[in-house]
Write an enzyme that holds these catalytic residues in place. Structure first.
Site, PDB file in Angstrom:
ATOM      1  N   GLN A  74     -14.998  24.698-109.625  1.00  0.00           N
ATOM      2  CA  GLN A  74     -13.951  23.879-110.254  1.00  0.00           C
ATOM      3  C   GLN A  74     -12.724  23.726-109.346  1.00  0.00           C
ATOM      4  O   GLN A  74     -11.602  23.614-109.829  1.00  0.00           O
ATOM      5  CB  GLN A  74     -13.547  24.479-111.607  1.00  0.00           C
ATOM      6  CG  GLN A  74     -14.552  24.204-112.711  1.00  0.00           C
ATOM      7  CD  GLN A  74     -14.716  22.700-112.971  1.00  0.00           C
ATOM      8  OE1 GLN A  74     -13.768  21.927-112.863  1.00  0.00           O
ATOM      9  NE2 GLN A  74     -15.929  22.295-113.329  1.00  0.00           N
ATOM     10  N   SER A  75     -12.935  23.700-108.049  1.00  0.00           N
ATOM     11  CA  SER A  75     -11.814  23.602-107.106  1.00  0.00           C
ATOM     12  C   SER A  75     -11.067  22.276-107.228  1.00  0.00           C
ATOM     13  O   SER A  75     -11.656  21.196-107.082  1.00  0.00           O
ATOM     14  CB  SER A  75     -12.353  23.750-105.679  1.00  0.00           C
ATOM     15  OG  SER A  75     -11.361  23.376-104.734  1.00  0.00           O
ATOM     16  N   ASN A  76      -9.761  22.367-107.446  1.00  0.00           N
ATOM     17  CA  ASN A  76      -8.915  21.166-107.434  1.00  0.00           C
ATOM     18  C   ASN A  76      -8.741  20.661-106.002  1.00  0.00           C
ATOM     19  O   ASN A  76      -8.640  19.463-105.765  1.00  0.00           O
ATOM     20  CB  ASN A  76      -7.530  21.491-108.003  1.00  0.00           C
ATOM     21  CG  ASN A  76      -7.614  22.051-109.399  1.00  0.00           C
ATOM     22  OD1 ASN A  76      -8.142  21.398-110.292  1.00  0.00           O
ATOM     23  ND2 ASN A  76      -7.116  23.266-109.599  1.00  0.00           N
TER      24      ASN A  76
END
Ligand SMILES: *Cc1c(COP(=O)(O)O)cnc(C)c1O
Length: 323
Positions: A74-76
């Site tokens: 879920q890396s921004n």
């Protein structure tokens, strides 16, 4: 005074600076404001967009055709890197930790829509997979350019020195600036910018990942590099960097009741949405520091919103069960 590295326009700047009067009143002080870097505008925005204005310009100057970076599922940072690549006509390869999940949502859905090539580590060391993937892309003639973890080298971090200049120009002084800190580039840029442009606010990073000692060391090193890059060489000792690591809980991305409570409080008093992993934790820390009196009722405090809101949808179950 300062030398400006190459930059391309990706972000909607300046981001809004807004008061939070209902939240301030509910807490009985301090006077809270928010800097809306969740509104930098690139594919749902966030703090990485500012860094990528410089990192992508640097990649283009080296004739890159593919951006490659790594992060969590879920890396921004990975989502904004994929979007920045597209805005510049480049391809993007993302090395994501772990196994592909059953449900593709949140940032991972956006990575997919942006057409990023995803390589899962399946439990292997992420930096090894990153290096192997980089070498393969190079052999294939894809002209890869490595974007550092979190966008946090001196070139990426210098964006937050200019963000401090932007804040100063908005004309509201603060006693403290509080925000989520992790790979350290945001805080390093702020520290260098505060010195360069003259901002006396205490810059307080709430750590989301490492302990205070390691984050202080990383931030201090990067801040020194940023100040050299901008033509104002200065050495930042680690103990000049303010970090609070009391809210690490059970680790990165693992929610307790802290994050859902803070998210609901900001949402229900101000209609402002935080994210579960970074800003929810930092806001939870801010609330705890206010309630314990460590942040005074008479202060003016800026909460710098660093984005991450697509992550809300990937954490629906935890958000509903932990509050
Ligand atoms: C990456 C990130 C941070 C931390 O910024 P660093 O520069 O890595 O310290 C904070 N908030 C959000 C939403 C992020 O994506």
């Amino acid at each position: 005074m300062s030398e400006i590295p190459d930059r391309i326009n990706l972000a909607h700047l300046p981001t809004p600076l807004e008061p939070l009067p209902r939240l301030s009143e509910a807490l009985n002080g301090p006077e809270l404001w928010v800097k809306r870097d969740d509104m930098t505008g690139l594919a749902f925005g966030g703090n990485k967009t500012r860094k990528l204005e410089f990192l992508t310009a640097d990649a283009l100057s080296h004739n890159a055709r593919t951006l490659i970076t790594r992060g969590a599922a879920q890396s921004n940072h990975c989502r904004q890197t994929a979007a920045a690549a597209r805005r510049c006509g480049l391809d993007c390869t993302l090395v994501l930790s772990g196994e592909p999940p059953q449900d593709v949502n949140g940032n991972l859905l956006l990575d997919n829509l942006l057409g990023a090539t995803i390589v899962w580590t399946h439990g292997r060391d992420p930096d090894t997979v990153l290096r192997d993937t980089f070498n393969r892309l190079k052999d294939e003639g894809a002209e890869p350019c490595l974007i550092p973890y979190g966008g946090s080298n001196a070139i990426g971090a210098c964006a937050y020195a200019f963000a401090i200049q932007e804040l100063i120009n908005q004309g509201e002084p603060f006693d403290r600036i509080v925000f989520a800190s992790s790979s350290g580039g945001t805080q390093a840029g702020m520290a260098a910018g505060a010195r360069l442009f003259g901002c006396s606010s205490e810059i307080l990073g709430i750590s989301v990942e490492p302990d205070s000692a390691s984050l202080q060391q990383t931030v201090a090193g990067l801040a020194s590099e940023v100040s050299a890059l901008l033509g104002d060489p200065a050495s930042f000792p680690p103990d000049s960097i303010h970090v609070n690591d009391s809210f690490l809980g059970r680790g990165y991305g693992v929610l307790s009741s802290l994050e859902p409570e803070a998210i609901r409080l900001f949402a229900q008093h101000e209609g402002l949405l935080l994210d579960p992993v970074y800003t929810g934790r930092a806001a939870g820390g801010l609330l705890a520091l206010i309630r314990s009196g460590l942040i005074g009722k008479d202060e003016r405090v800026l909460f710098w919103h660093t984005g991450g809101t697509p992550g809300l949808f990937a954490y629906a179950t935890e958000l509903l069960s932990k509050s």
